[in-house]
Enzyme design. Structure first.
Site, PDB file in Angstrom:
ATOM      1  N   HIS A 204       0.907  -1.152   0.000  1.00 14.20           N
ATOM      2  CA  HIS A 204       0.000   0.000   0.000  1.00 14.20           C
ATOM      3  C   HIS A 204       0.947   1.202   0.000  1.00 14.20           C
ATOM      4  O   HIS A 204       1.497   1.575   1.033  1.00 14.20           O
ATOM      5  CB  HIS A 204      -0.876  -0.036   1.255  1.00 14.20           C
ATOM      6  CG  HIS A 204      -1.671   1.208   1.483  1.00 14.20           C
ATOM      7  ND1 HIS A 204      -3.034   1.245   1.425  1.00 14.20           N
ATOM      8  CD2 HIS A 204      -1.294   2.491   1.779  1.00 14.20           C
ATOM      9  CE1 HIS A 204      -3.471   2.475   1.657  1.00 14.20           C
ATOM     10  NE2 HIS A 204      -2.422   3.245   1.884  1.00 14.20           N
ATOM     11  N   ASN A 303      -8.961   6.031  -0.805  1.00 12.32           N
ATOM     12  CA  ASN A 303      -7.514   6.165  -0.643  1.00 12.32           C
ATOM     13  C   ASN A 303      -6.788   5.024  -1.360  1.00 12.32           C
ATOM     14  O   ASN A 303      -7.041   3.872  -1.037  1.00 12.32           O
ATOM     15  CB  ASN A 303      -7.154   6.135   0.848  1.00 12.32           C
ATOM     16  CG  ASN A 303      -5.690   6.430   1.074  1.00 12.32           C
ATOM     17  OD1 ASN A 303      -5.072   7.151   0.297  1.00 12.32           O
ATOM     18  ND2 ASN A 303      -5.122   5.844   2.119  1.00 12.32           N
ATOM     19  N   ASP A 330     -10.599  -3.439  -4.918  1.00 11.87           N
ATOM     20  CA  ASP A 330     -10.431  -2.762  -3.627  1.00 11.87           C
ATOM     21  C   ASP A 330     -11.801  -2.534  -2.970  1.00 11.87           C
ATOM     22  O   ASP A 330     -12.054  -1.483  -2.381  1.00 11.87           O
ATOM     23  CB  ASP A 330      -9.650  -1.445  -3.759  1.00 11.87           C
ATOM     24  CG  ASP A 330      -9.083  -0.980  -2.417  1.00 11.87           C
ATOM     25  OD1 ASP A 330      -9.326  -1.658  -1.393  1.00 11.87           O
ATOM     26  OD2 ASP A 330      -8.410   0.058  -2.383  1.00 11.87           O
TER      27      ASP A 330
END
Ligand code: DOR
Length: 449
Positions: A204, A303, A330
């Site tokens: 990430h 995000n 996601d």
């Protein structure tokens, strides 16, 4: 895994076939990139196993009487899809999603497997949580669940978890997704340690000192709205760092949710130099831009954030030239509690399992990808990266496949979704392409009602 056969297309005969497990899908466009198949053919499934793919099964054979035949009429038959990046929220936040509801959403979206991120409560940072997830998936799941375990205890970025134990419990990769590993030495050790157990390390990529306090992409729109921005560099600095560490350690690195043009350039160059790096993006990054934030609708808060039009174009280029190997969703379910609030306090994330397919097909219609390339990014490519046995139509094996109607146009309605959450940024959008049915390991687990 349960047989979740529902009602629907083409109702009665498929339902029976799902129970009997013998089925002849006639005249579909069979696309299996791993086997370089893209042709109009018949697919024969006997007792849940793929027997054969042939241009035209002759009619009138005795045994065909016992097989349910369904006319596919040019619909696509592809290996069932694999989503390498979802959040199932169990254990701990079952009001947002559970393994049962998340996998039902997955099969409705055409997926036979999902890799679930470790930012649950508790965090999946030990064998007991990994085993719990797998047990729940076995008992209540509609498809395969591949746990991704945490890199560090509690995702705190301080101490590495027990990679060997996690691997032998069934984890397919490690990641602190939701949070970056800020300490470069820890990331180096993670890549080294992961090599011993042939684990993938999923990054990430976010440099917190650049992103913290940011609510959206940094650019003209954030200036106009007066919202604090997150620069592209917040992602790119970490992509660059992790590529350098992958080169140093020869560990297997995968960059999650790529959102910027700069990340694409860095990954492209690293691949050319032979570094073991792969990458994924999500439909929202090749479909939406930060101009959506003009509405102040928190459904668009995610995000990494939605970026500029230029970035969206770079992402499409990266998909087209193979820099981006996989498309993941996601899928990040949140309830109204987290989303129906001031923009500043709203949670990041959007659901994606039940809206991904038509958005991916739009890349085929606009010429960004061939049909086979698009299918590869949700089948054999993620399967290869994760090292899991999905993503191709293998003769003799229990078959996992998805039937797609690529031409039907309709309006996405998240009220009909199987997911427990409703934070879908594509709700109300007119789209083309729909999942008609999903078979997982020879069982009919979804038909459109
Ligand atoms: O928007 C996001 N939501 N990004 C992440 O990295 C985590 C995810 C979540 O868990 O909600």
């Amino acid at each position: 895994m349960q047989n979740m056969a529902g009602q629907g297309y083409p109702k009665a005969e498929l339902k029976r076939a799902g129970q009997l497990g013998s089925l002849l899908l006639r005249g579909g466009r069979v696309i299996d990139p791993a086997r370089r198949i893209d042709e109009i053919a018949d697919v024969l499934v006997v007792d849940g196993r793929l027997m054969d793919i042939q241009p035209d099964f002759p009619l009138g054979m005795d045994w065909l009487e016992h097989v349910q035949q369904v006319d596919m009429n040019g619909k696509w038959i592809v290996p069932a899809m694999l989503d390498m990046h979802v959040h199932l929220r169990e254990p701990g936040e079952e009001y947002k999603e559970t393994i049962a509801s998340g996998t039902r959403a997955a099969v409705a979206g055409g997926y036979a497997g999902v890799a679930c991120m470790p930012n649950t409560m508790p965090v999946n940072d030990n064998a007991a949580v990994t085993q719990f997830i797998l047990e729940r998936a076995r008992e209540e799941g509609a498809c395969h669940v591949f746990p991704v375990a945490a890199i560090s205890h509690g995702q705190r970025g301080e101490n590495l978890t027990e990679f060997g134990e996690l691997r032998s419990s069934g984890a397919v990769a490690v990641s602190d997704d939701g949070r970056p590993v800020m300490n470069s030495l820890l990331m180096r050790r993670a890549l080294e340690y992961a090599r011993i157990f042939d684990l993938l390390v999923i990054s990430h990529a976010e440099e917190l000192s650049l992103s913290q306090g940011g609510l959206m992409n940094e650019g003209p729109v954030s200036t106009l709205l007066g919202l604090r921005g997150i620069p592209n560099a917040a992602e790119e600095v970490m992509v660059a760092r992790d590529i350098l560490l992958a080169e140093l350690t020869r560990g297997r690195l995968h960059i999650a949710h790529v959102s910027t043009g700069g990340s694409i350039r860095l990954i492209r160059e690293a691949k050319k130099r032979g570094i073991l790096v792969t990458a994924e993006t999500a439909p929202h990054y090749f479909t939406l831009t930060d101009s959506e934030l003009m509405s102040f609708n928190t459904v668009f808060k995610v995000n990494p954030p939605l970026r500029s039009e230029k970035d969206r174009d770079y992402i499409r280029e990266g998909l087209a030239d193979g820099t981006i190997d996989a498309i993941a969703t996601d899928h990040a379910p949140h309830s109204l509690l987290e989303k129906d609030t001031e923009f500043e306090y709203a949670a990041n994330g959007m659901i994606g399992l039940e809206s991904a397919l038509p958005l991916i097909l739009s890349l085929v219609r606009d010429g960004t990808l061939s049909a086979s390339e698009a299918v590869a990014k949700v089948t054999c490519n993620p399967a290869r990266i994760l090292g899991v046995p999905l993503g191709s139509l293998q003769p003799g094996k229990p078959v996992s496949l998805t039937v797609i109607d690529p031409d039907v146009t309709y309006t996405l309605d998240c009220e009909t979704f199987q997911s427990k959450s409703r934070n879908c940024p594509f709700h109300g959008r007119e789209v083309t392409g729909r999942v008609e049915l999903t078979l997982v390991d020879g069982k009919l687990v979804y038909t459109r009602s």
